[in-house]
Scaffold this active site. Structure first.
Site, mmCIF file in Angstrom:
data_model
loop_
_atom_site.group_PDB
_atom_site.id
_atom_site.type_symbol
_atom_site.label_atom_id
_atom_site.label_comp_id
_atom_site.label_asym_id
_atom_site.label_seq_id
_atom_site.Cartn_x
_atom_site.Cartn_y
_atom_site.Cartn_z
ATOM 1 N N GLU A 50 40.539 3.537 -31.983
ATOM 2 C CA GLU A 50 39.195 3.769 -31.457
ATOM 3 C C GLU A 50 38.159 2.893 -32.158
ATOM 4 O O GLU A 50 37.251 2.368 -31.527
ATOM 5 C CB GLU A 50 38.819 5.247 -31.593
ATOM 6 C CG GLU A 50 39.574 6.166 -30.643
ATOM 7 C CD GLU A 50 39.288 5.882 -29.179
ATOM 8 O OE1 GLU A 50 38.237 5.272 -28.868
ATOM 9 O OE2 GLU A 50 40.119 6.270 -28.338
ATOM 10 N N TYR A 133 30.893 9.493 -30.308
ATOM 11 C CA TYR A 133 31.997 9.151 -29.413
ATOM 12 C C TYR A 133 33.330 9.167 -30.149
ATOM 13 O O TYR A 133 34.311 9.758 -29.685
ATOM 14 C CB TYR A 133 31.794 7.774 -28.762
ATOM 15 C CG TYR A 133 33.095 7.295 -28.164
ATOM 16 C CD1 TYR A 133 33.569 7.846 -26.966
ATOM 17 C CD2 TYR A 133 33.900 6.370 -28.830
ATOM 18 C CE1 TYR A 133 34.794 7.477 -26.447
ATOM 19 C CE2 TYR A 133 35.127 5.993 -28.316
ATOM 20 C CZ TYR A 133 35.564 6.551 -27.120
ATOM 21 O OH TYR A 133 36.803 6.194 -26.616
ATOM 22 N N ASP A 151 32.677 6.919 -23.206
ATOM 23 C CA ASP A 151 32.598 5.484 -23.444
ATOM 24 C C ASP A 151 32.065 4.817 -22.187
ATOM 25 O O ASP A 151 31.652 5.495 -21.232
ATOM 26 C CB ASP A 151 33.956 4.926 -23.871
ATOM 27 C CG ASP A 151 34.990 4.938 -22.746
ATOM 28 O OD1 ASP A 151 34.724 5.537 -21.667
ATOM 29 O OD2 ASP A 151 36.062 4.341 -22.930
ATOM 30 N N CYS A 203 38.177 2.731 -11.225
ATOM 31 C CA CYS A 203 36.718 2.733 -11.050
ATOM 32 C C CYS A 203 36.119 1.609 -11.885
ATOM 33 O O CYS A 203 35.285 1.823 -12.764
ATOM 34 C CB CYS A 203 36.152 4.094 -11.453
ATOM 35 S SG CYS A 203 34.470 4.396 -10.884
ATOM 36 N N CYS A 210 38.559 2.383 -4.603
ATOM 37 C CA CYS A 210 38.272 3.754 -4.184
ATOM 38 C C CYS A 210 39.404 4.349 -3.333
ATOM 39 O O CYS A 210 39.630 5.563 -3.357
ATOM 40 C CB CYS A 210 36.970 3.804 -3.395
ATOM 41 S SG CYS A 210 35.521 3.274 -4.349
ATOM 42 N N CYS A 213 41.857 6.161 -5.595
ATOM 43 C CA CYS A 213 41.276 6.979 -6.658
ATOM 44 C C CYS A 213 41.561 8.457 -6.411
ATOM 45 O O CYS A 213 41.323 8.954 -5.301
ATOM 46 C CB CYS A 213 39.768 6.747 -6.742
ATOM 47 S SG CYS A 213 38.939 7.791 -7.971
ATOM 48 N N CYS A 219 33.801 11.913 -4.429
ATOM 49 C CA CYS A 219 32.861 10.989 -5.069
ATOM 50 C C CYS A 219 31.615 10.807 -4.199
ATOM 51 O O CYS A 219 31.683 10.304 -3.072
ATOM 52 C CB CYS A 219 33.543 9.645 -5.306
ATOM 53 S SG CYS A 219 32.489 8.432 -6.121
#
Length: 358
Positions: A50, A133, A151, A203, A210, A213, A219
């Site tokens: 991270e 985060y 993020d 995305c 899409c 997804c 959405c």
């Protein structure tokens, strides 16, 4: 328009089903099948990945991660490492304050937590270099605690899913609230990685896929045709231009004249070429003493590099130095010890230009 999002549990379950099949393979990640069988990630590897991934791509990080974990397989190994060795391995990843905090954090985990990362969000936030985060990512991924991660990928997914047009960073609290509402109590670690994978692979910033997804039917921005506009961002400020000079000297036996930069400030603790301060381009360079008495000559051309907050232009001066010289600034690194890869990127650019003059 009526909200078309179903209850959060339905969305998180559908995303986890997608993740079980499409999870990206990462050297620091425990695959969902193994996770379900009880295999838990190593918090050290989660934390290290991270920190490396901040402002850096997965493709770039993988090789660095392998080298770090081979050389320092535990947080105790890293805590015991020499600062110069860690900074050398970090060279090229940029944002060098992260490397300094990496060492501080590892040493504090060893000294204050018996070499174990605390499984507590508040305690994680007290460690050097760990912000909201990173603490949320470690809490969820390493310890399966239901903390929402936010993020850049997750911000984009939330903005599009809920059709939020408030520009970033103003929108951050709103996006965090949406992300937290969707974070499940069951499998929060897998969910955190799933929503990041969704943003990274489906995305995407441009031309989101899409049609495949798992959240497509729910959405709002897809239904309204606004996905390509989101997330909104405040206009970028023009970066200022700075300039400076560096001195690249080589002794007759092939040793290079280098200095270790101060711990604080940009490129802190890194090896570099002696030189001037970096000042605004409209300002004349301050008088700066040369690092050693020699016939320095300026090379044609200049090094150009961009940092987060400014552009930098450096002119390069070079000199052949005698064996018996004692430098006023810095010290010599023997030819067989010097590794250009240990230099931060801007200093390596200066070396690449200067080496042709010798």
């Amino acid at each position: 328009m009526r909200d078309i999002c179903p209850d959060p549990l339905t969305l998180s379950d559908s995303l986890l089903d997608w993740y079980d099949t499409h999870a990206r393979r990462m050297p620091w990640r425990v695959p969902p099948r193994d996770r379900k069988s009880g295999v838990m990630p190593d918090p050290y590897r989660v934390w290290l990945s991270e920190v490396m991934l901040q402002q850096t791509t997965v493709v770039t990080v993988k090789d660095y991660f392998h080298r770090f974990t081979e050389r320092w397989p535990t947080v105790g190994d890293l805590a015991a490492a020499k600062d110069s060795d860690v900074m050398g391995e970090w060279a090229g990843l940029g944002y060098y304050a992260r490397a300094r905090n990496l060492l501080k954090c590892a040493r504090q985990v060893v000294s204050d937590h018996d070499g174990r990362f605390p499984a507590d969000h508040a305690a994680l936030l007290t460690l050097p270099g760990i912000g909201p985060y990173t603490a949320a990512a470690i809490s969820s991924i390493a310890f399966d605690l239901p903390h929402a991660v936010l993020d850049g990928n997750v911000e984009r997914v939330m903005a599009r899913l809920h059709d939020i047009h408030t520009p970033f960073p103003v929108a951050k609290p709103e996006l965090m609230a949406k992300a937290a509402a969707l974070t499940p109590q069951s499998r929060p670690g897998d969910y955190a990685q799933a929503v990041m994978d969704l943003g990274a692979t489906i995305c995407t910033p441009r031309s989101p896929a899409c049609g495949i997804c798992p959240w497509s039917a729910h959405c709002r921005s897809r239904k309204l045709g606004t996905a390509d506009e989101l997330p909104k961002k405040m206009p970028k400020k023009t970066k200022p231009m700075r300039h400076g000079v560096v001195y690249v000297g080589r002794r007759a036996d092939g040793a290079w004249l280098l200095e270790t930069r101060p711990d604080k400030g940009l490129l802190g603790g890194m090896l570099g070429w002696p030189g001037s301060a970096w000042v605004d381009k409209s300002t004349a360079l301050p008088d700066v003493p040369t690092p050693a008495a020699a016939a320095w000559r300026q090379l044609p051309g200049e090094v150009r590099h961009t940092f987060t907050h400014f552009h930098l232009h450096l002119c390069i001066c070079v000199a052949d130095l005698p064996l018996d010289i004692t430098p006023d600034i810095g010290g010599f690194v023997a030819r067989d010890v010097f590794r250009p890869s240990d230099l931060p990127t801007v200093m390596r650019k200066a070396f690449d230009l200067a080496r042709t003059a010798f």
